[in-house]
Design a protein around this motif. Structure first.
Motif, PDB file in Angstrom:
ATOM      1  N   GLU A  97       2.257  10.621   7.385  1.00  0.00           N
ATOM      2  CA  GLU A  97       1.607  10.597   6.067  1.00  0.00           C
ATOM      3  C   GLU A  97       0.135  10.241   6.189  1.00  0.00           C
ATOM      4  OE1 GLU A  97       3.825  12.387   4.487  1.00  0.00           O
ATOM      5  OE2 GLU A  97       3.411  11.308   2.634  1.00  0.00           O
ATOM      6  N   LEU A  98      -0.140   9.202   6.988  1.00  0.00           N
ATOM      7  CA  LEU A  98      -1.535   8.762   7.091  1.00  0.00           C
ATOM      8  C   LEU A  98      -2.370   9.821   7.799  1.00  0.00           C
ATOM      9  CD1 LEU A  98      -1.173   4.938   7.845  1.00  0.00           C
ATOM     10  CD2 LEU A  98      -1.184   6.138   5.669  1.00  0.00           C
ATOM     11  N   PHE A  99      -1.793  10.431   8.839  1.00  0.00           N
ATOM     12  CA  PHE A  99      -2.561  11.446   9.571  1.00  0.00           C
ATOM     13  C   PHE A  99      -2.814  12.686   8.719  1.00  0.00           C
ATOM     14  CE2 PHE A  99      -2.815  15.265  12.192  1.00  0.00           C
ATOM     15  CZ  PHE A  99      -3.998  14.986  12.866  1.00  0.00           C
ATOM     16  N   THR A 100      -1.747  13.221   8.090  1.00  0.00           N
ATOM     17  CA  THR A 100      -1.948  14.447   7.313  1.00  0.00           C
ATOM     18  C   THR A 100      -2.845  14.174   6.102  1.00  0.00           C
ATOM     19  OG1 THR A 100       0.141  14.040   6.147  1.00  0.00           O
ATOM     20  CG2 THR A 100       0.208  15.599   7.984  1.00  0.00           C
ATOM     21  N   GLY A 101      -2.666  13.003   5.482  1.00  0.00           N
ATOM     22  CA  GLY A 101      -3.510  12.656   4.326  1.00  0.00           C
ATOM     23  C   GLY A 101      -4.972  12.593   4.723  1.00  0.00           C
ATOM     24  N   LEU A 102      -5.250  11.890   5.829  1.00  0.00           N
ATOM     25  CA  LEU A 102      -6.634  11.760   6.291  1.00  0.00           C
ATOM     26  C   LEU A 102      -7.224  13.128   6.628  1.00  0.00           C
ATOM     27  CD1 LEU A 102      -9.018   9.995   7.259  1.00  0.00           C
ATOM     28  CD2 LEU A 102      -7.918   9.923   9.505  1.00  0.00           C
ATOM     29  N   THR A 109      -5.924   7.237 -10.618  1.00  0.00           N
ATOM     30  CA  THR A 109      -4.674   7.220  -9.834  1.00  0.00           C
ATOM     31  C   THR A 109      -4.871   7.892  -8.479  1.00  0.00           C
ATOM     32  OG1 THR A 109      -3.807   9.271 -10.807  1.00  0.00           O
ATOM     33  CG2 THR A 109      -3.217   7.200 -11.900  1.00  0.00           C
ATOM     34  N   GLN A 110      -5.597   9.005  -8.452  1.00  0.00           N
ATOM     35  CA  GLN A 110      -5.765   9.684  -7.162  1.00  0.00           C
ATOM     36  C   GLN A 110      -6.785   8.959  -6.290  1.00  0.00           C
ATOM     37  OE1 GLN A 110      -3.651  11.620  -6.130  1.00  0.00           O
ATOM     38  NE2 GLN A 110      -4.490  12.622  -4.322  1.00  0.00           N
ATOM     39  N   GLY A 111      -7.787   8.340  -6.917  1.00  0.00           N
ATOM     40  CA  GLY A 111      -8.724   7.515  -6.150  1.00  0.00           C
ATOM     41  C   GLY A 111      -7.988   6.367  -5.479  1.00  0.00           C
ATOM     42  N   VAL A 112      -7.065   5.742  -6.222  1.00  0.00           N
ATOM     43  CA  VAL A 112      -6.261   4.649  -5.673  1.00  0.00           C
ATOM     44  C   VAL A 112      -5.367   5.164  -4.553  1.00  0.00           C
ATOM     45  CG1 VAL A 112      -4.330   3.102  -6.227  1.00  0.00           C
ATOM     46  CG2 VAL A 112      -6.338   3.171  -7.725  1.00  0.00           C
ATOM     47  N   HIS A 113      -4.790   6.355  -4.741  1.00  0.00           N
ATOM     48  CA  HIS A 113      -3.917   6.931  -3.712  1.00  0.00           C
ATOM     49  C   HIS A 113      -4.657   7.050  -2.378  1.00  0.00           C
ATOM     50  CE1 HIS A 113      -0.588   9.284  -2.084  1.00  0.00           C
ATOM     51  NE2 HIS A 113      -1.505  10.022  -1.489  1.00  0.00           N
ATOM     52  N   VAL A 114      -5.785   7.690  -2.432  1.00  0.00           N
ATOM     53  CA  VAL A 114      -6.522   7.946  -1.196  1.00  0.00           C
ATOM     54  C   VAL A 114      -7.078   6.631  -0.612  1.00  0.00           C
ATOM     55  CG1 VAL A 114      -8.545   9.130  -0.236  1.00  0.00           C
ATOM     56  CG2 VAL A 114      -6.975  10.358  -1.740  1.00  0.00           C
ATOM     57  N   ALA A 115      -7.555   5.733  -1.492  1.00  0.00           N
ATOM     58  CA  ALA A 115      -8.101   4.465  -0.986  1.00  0.00           C
ATOM     59  C   ALA A 115      -7.021   3.597  -0.337  1.00  0.00           C
ATOM     60  CB  ALA A 115      -8.785   3.699  -2.127  1.00  0.00           C
ATOM     61  N   THR A 144       0.841  -1.216   0.000  1.00  0.00           N
ATOM     62  CA  THR A 144       0.000   0.000   0.000  1.00  0.00           C
ATOM     63  C   THR A 144       0.873   1.262   0.000  1.00  0.00           C
ATOM     64  OG1 THR A 144      -0.240  -0.095   2.414  1.00  0.00           O
ATOM     65  CG2 THR A 144      -2.006  -1.076   1.115  1.00  0.00           C
ATOM     66  N   PHE A 145       1.975   1.255   0.761  1.00  0.00           N
ATOM     67  CA  PHE A 145       2.821   2.450   0.792  1.00  0.00           C
ATOM     68  C   PHE A 145       3.487   2.691  -0.560  1.00  0.00           C
ATOM     69  CE2 PHE A 145       3.651   4.458   5.073  1.00  0.00           C
ATOM     70  CZ  PHE A 145       2.443   4.049   5.598  1.00  0.00           C
ATOM     71  N   THR A 146       3.883   1.613  -1.231  1.00  0.00           N
ATOM     72  CA  THR A 146       4.504   1.796  -2.542  1.00  0.00           C
ATOM     73  C   THR A 146       3.489   2.370  -3.530  1.00  0.00           C
ATOM     74  OG1 THR A 146       5.974  -0.046  -2.074  1.00  0.00           O
ATOM     75  CG2 THR A 146       5.800   0.626  -4.374  1.00  0.00           C
ATOM     76  N   VAL A 147       2.275   1.823  -3.509  1.00  0.00           N
ATOM     77  CA  VAL A 147       1.225   2.347  -4.401  1.00  0.00           C
ATOM     78  C   VAL A 147       0.952   3.819  -4.082  1.00  0.00           C
ATOM     79  CG1 VAL A 147      -1.224   2.166  -5.010  1.00  0.00           C
ATOM     80  CG2 VAL A 147       0.173   0.094  -4.808  1.00  0.00           C
ATOM     81  N   CYS A 148       0.855   4.144  -2.793  1.00  0.00           N
ATOM     82  CA  CYS A 148       0.648   5.541  -2.372  1.00  0.00           C
ATOM     83  C   CYS A 148       1.768   6.441  -2.865  1.00  0.00           C
ATOM     84  CB  CYS A 148       0.630   5.636  -0.839  1.00  0.00           C
ATOM     85  SG  CYS A 148      -1.009   5.573  -0.145  1.00  0.00           S
ATOM     86  N   PHE A 149       2.992   5.949  -2.726  1.00  0.00           N
ATOM     87  CA  PHE A 149       4.142   6.773  -3.098  1.00  0.00           C
ATOM     88  C   PHE A 149       4.124   7.062  -4.597  1.00  0.00           C
ATOM     89  CE2 PHE A 149       8.665   7.179  -4.344  1.00  0.00           C
ATOM     90  CZ  PHE A 149       8.940   8.349  -3.650  1.00  0.00           C
ATOM     91  N   VAL A 150       3.913   6.025  -5.392  1.00  0.00           N
ATOM     92  CA  VAL A 150       3.947   6.199  -6.849  1.00  0.00           C
ATOM     93  C   VAL A 150       2.807   7.119  -7.312  1.00  0.00           C
ATOM     94  CG1 VAL A 150       3.689   4.982  -9.051  1.00  0.00           C
ATOM     95  CG2 VAL A 150       5.134   4.018  -7.247  1.00  0.00           C
ATOM     96  N   THR A 151       1.590   6.867  -6.820  1.00  0.00           N
ATOM     97  CA  THR A 151       0.461   7.698  -7.256  1.00  0.00           C
ATOM     98  C   THR A 151       0.597   9.121  -6.715  1.00  0.00           C
ATOM     99  OG1 THR A 151      -0.800   6.784  -5.407  1.00  0.00           O
ATOM    100  CG2 THR A 151      -1.202   5.828  -7.575  1.00  0.00           C
ATOM    101  N   VAL A 210       7.970  14.259   3.311  1.00  0.00           N
ATOM    102  CA  VAL A 210       7.941  13.144   4.268  1.00  0.00           C
ATOM    103  C   VAL A 210       7.698  11.821   3.521  1.00  0.00           C
ATOM    104  CG1 VAL A 210       6.798  12.187   6.307  1.00  0.00           C
ATOM    105  CG2 VAL A 210       7.340  14.616   6.217  1.00  0.00           C
ATOM    106  N   ALA A 211       6.995  11.872   2.377  1.00  0.00           N
ATOM    107  CA  ALA A 211       6.811  10.652   1.578  1.00  0.00           C
ATOM    108  C   ALA A 211       8.163  10.089   1.141  1.00  0.00           C
ATOM    109  CB  ALA A 211       5.937  10.937   0.359  1.00  0.00           C
ATOM    110  N   TRP A 212       9.066  10.962   0.701  1.00  0.00           N
ATOM    111  CA  TRP A 212      10.405  10.493   0.283  1.00  0.00           C
ATOM    112  C   TRP A 212      11.155   9.891   1.459  1.00  0.00           C
ATOM    113  CZ3 TRP A 212      12.242   9.821  -4.527  1.00  0.00           C
ATOM    114  CH2 TRP A 212      11.554  10.459  -5.574  1.00  0.00           C
ATOM    115  N   ILE A 213      11.083  10.555   2.607  1.00  0.00           N
ATOM    116  CA  ILE A 213      11.784  10.049   3.789  1.00  0.00           C
ATOM    117  C   ILE A 213      11.220   8.680   4.185  1.00  0.00           C
ATOM    118  CG2 ILE A 213      12.146  10.464   6.270  1.00  0.00           C
ATOM    119  CD1 ILE A 213      12.090  13.513   5.542  1.00  0.00           C
ATOM    120  N   THR A 214       9.898   8.581   4.184  1.00  0.00           N
ATOM    121  CA  THR A 214       9.252   7.334   4.589  1.00  0.00           C
ATOM    122  C   THR A 214       9.628   6.203   3.641  1.00  0.00           C
ATOM    123  OG1 THR A 214       7.387   8.695   5.282  1.00  0.00           O
ATOM    124  CG2 THR A 214       7.022   6.327   5.226  1.00  0.00           C
ATOM    125  N   ILE A 215       9.597   6.490   2.340  1.00  0.00           N
ATOM    126  CA  ILE A 215       9.904   5.438   1.369  1.00  0.00           C
ATOM    127  C   ILE A 215      11.380   5.058   1.445  1.00  0.00           C
ATOM    128  CG2 ILE A 215      10.114   5.004  -1.116  1.00  0.00           C
ATOM    129  CD1 ILE A 215       7.305   4.523   0.015  1.00  0.00           C
TER     130      ILE A 215
END
Ligand code: HEM
Ligand SMILES: Nc1nc2c(c(=O)[nH]1)N[C@H]1C(S)=C(S)[C@@H](COP(=O)(O)O)O[C@H]1N2
Ligand SMILES: [Mo]
Length: 389
Positions: free
Chosen positions: A118-123, A64-70, A30-37, A143-148
């Motif tokens: 990431e999850l908190f700010t995204g939500l 792509t953005q629907g997948v990101h958020v989901a 899920t994190f990889t999909v989130c990162f790419v999208t 923070v996405a780059w750092i996390t990945i």
């Protein structure tokens, strides 16, 4: 190498390597999909010179953005469960047993902190709630780059033990007495059962989060979107409003008889239109989604003037790019850029109508940009000027 021990106060059998490994694999995906999208969404909004986002397929960004958020939302229960399972390991003693192990453990901090961030700010962003002093996009992006980065280190370090935990068969210990073996097998079976129940619950929670939110962009599931912040079929003219004309401070200028659309910049002829003159031009219809970056989307039938017809009339170059400007004076969404594919796509419109009615002022009256395969933030409302470049 010295053995590490974890404190004895954590006794649950569910806190085993196999559970941790399975949750880790799910989160890795899920994190990889989130990162790419997510990086894609960033490139679309702030394109570097080498990146050209096409105008087709029309609904690609919606996907792509629907997948990101989901996938992001589904990660929340997965991450909570994973943290619960591995929590005792944070207190393992000694804290590290080799330099490689130290590096691996140091990467845990950015991984956990970054993931939670990431999850908190995204939500929060999907609820338009910004309880922090920094800009959401820049912070969420870096923070996405750092996390990945930390995730890559973590996966590298855990590769072997994850494989072992996932594929190893348990071999009964030949040195145990029959009674011991029986009770040991019994205990193992029981804990395997508990583990399956635990994992089933966690994955069911992730599934439930998805089912009860994804209707914000997948129309057949609309009625189930109980946890989604937006209902895509609710609002003036039957769909949501992101920012109203009043909050954008454009109510007067949008309704003013002085309203004009100007086309200028690198053109042979500068053009000026009243709304009536735009209505008198050849009209074109297109059924296109608004695909908000926050994960909701809604498809409507739009009607208006093709941007490329205006460019032709102004004598603009066929490779022209266009900055579309709003009456809105402040904030980020007051203009958006059309690369030459978007500028010349036959469905990229300055819409005057939606679903057969004149646009309401909150949806961008007198004129709004609507084009295929664009993030909602780039579908500028209250358009007053096209600057050709
Ligand atoms: C609950 C989880 C998540 C939600 C709801 C979420 C939501 C969002 C939203 C709404 C945007 C669009 C921002 C905008 O353009 O205004 C976005 C962008 C982005 N997301 Fe997430 N996100 C989540 C998790 C993640 C994770 C786990 C990662 C990476 C590991 C990630 C990486 C990104 C990136 C790189 C962007 C682009 C930021 C930019 O435009 O500069 N997101 N996210
Ligand atoms: N001028 C201007 N245009 C804008 C916005 C804005 O705040 N100002 N919001 C954008 C966003 S984020 C989205 S999702 C869409 C939503 O369009 P709607 O309000 O008509 O649904 O408009 C876009 N156009
Ligand atoms: Mo949006």
């Amino acid at each position: 190498m010295r053995e590490q021990t974890t404190p004895r106060i954590f006794t649950s059998d569910l806190r085993d390597e196999r559970t941790a490994a399975l949750l880790g694999v799910a989160l890795g995906v899920t994190f990889t999909v989130c990162f790419v999208t997510g990086v894609l969404s960033h490139l679309i909004q702030d394109p570097p010179s080498w990146f050209l986002w096409p105008s087709r397929p029309a609904g690609l960004y919606r996907v792509t953005q629907g997948v990101h958020v989901a996938t992001g939302l589904a990660s929340i229960p997965l991450l909570l469960a994973k943290l619960w399972v591995v929590f005792p390991k944070l207190f393992a003693w000694p804290p590290f047993t080799s330099v490689a192990h130290l590096v691996e453990r140091l990467a845990i901090f950015p991984l956990v902190a970054g993931g939670v961030f990431e999850l908190f700010t995204g939500l929060a962003d999907t609820h338009l709630w910004y309880p922090w002093p920094f800009g959401f996009r820049a912070a969420h992006y870096w923070v996405a780059w750092i996390t990945i980065g930390a995730l890559v280190v973590h996966l590298g370090a855990k590769w072997a033990s994850t494989r072992a935990a996932l594929f190893a068969r348990e071999t009964p210990d030949a040195y145990l007495s029959d009674a011991q073996r029986r009770s040991d097998t019994h205990r193992r079976r029981e804990s395997a059962f508990d583990r399956r129940t635990f994992l089933a619950t966690v994955f069911a929670a992730a599934g439930a989060v998805t089912v009860f939110t994804v209707g914000q962009t997948v129309s057949p599931l609309r009625k189930l979107a109980l946890l989604a912040p937006r209902r895509p079929d609710t609002g003036p003219q039957g769909f949501p409003v992101n920012r109203t004309a009043a909050t954008a401070g454009v109510v007067e200028s949008a309704r003013s008889p002085e309203y004009r659309l100007r086309v200028d910049g690198k053109v042979r002829r500068k053009l000026v239109f009243t709304r009536d003159e735009l209505v008198a031009m050849p009209q074109h219809e297109a059924t296109l989604p608004i695909s908000c970056v926050e994960g909701w989307s809604t498809t409507q039938r739009w009607r208006g003037v093709r941007v490329r017809d205006l460019l032709d009339r102004a004598g603009a170059d066929s490779a022209a790019e266009v900055r579309v400007q709003s009456l809105q004076r402040r904030r980020a969404y007051r203009f958006s850029d059309l690369n030459h594919w978007h500028a010349h796509d036959p469905d990229t419109l300055l819409a005057l109508e939606v679903n057969g009615e004149p646009l309401g002022v909150d949806h961008g009256y007198p004129l709004r940009l609507i084009g295929p395969n664009r993030p909602g933030v780039m579908q500028t409302k209250w358009v007053t000027r096209l600057v050709v470049r």
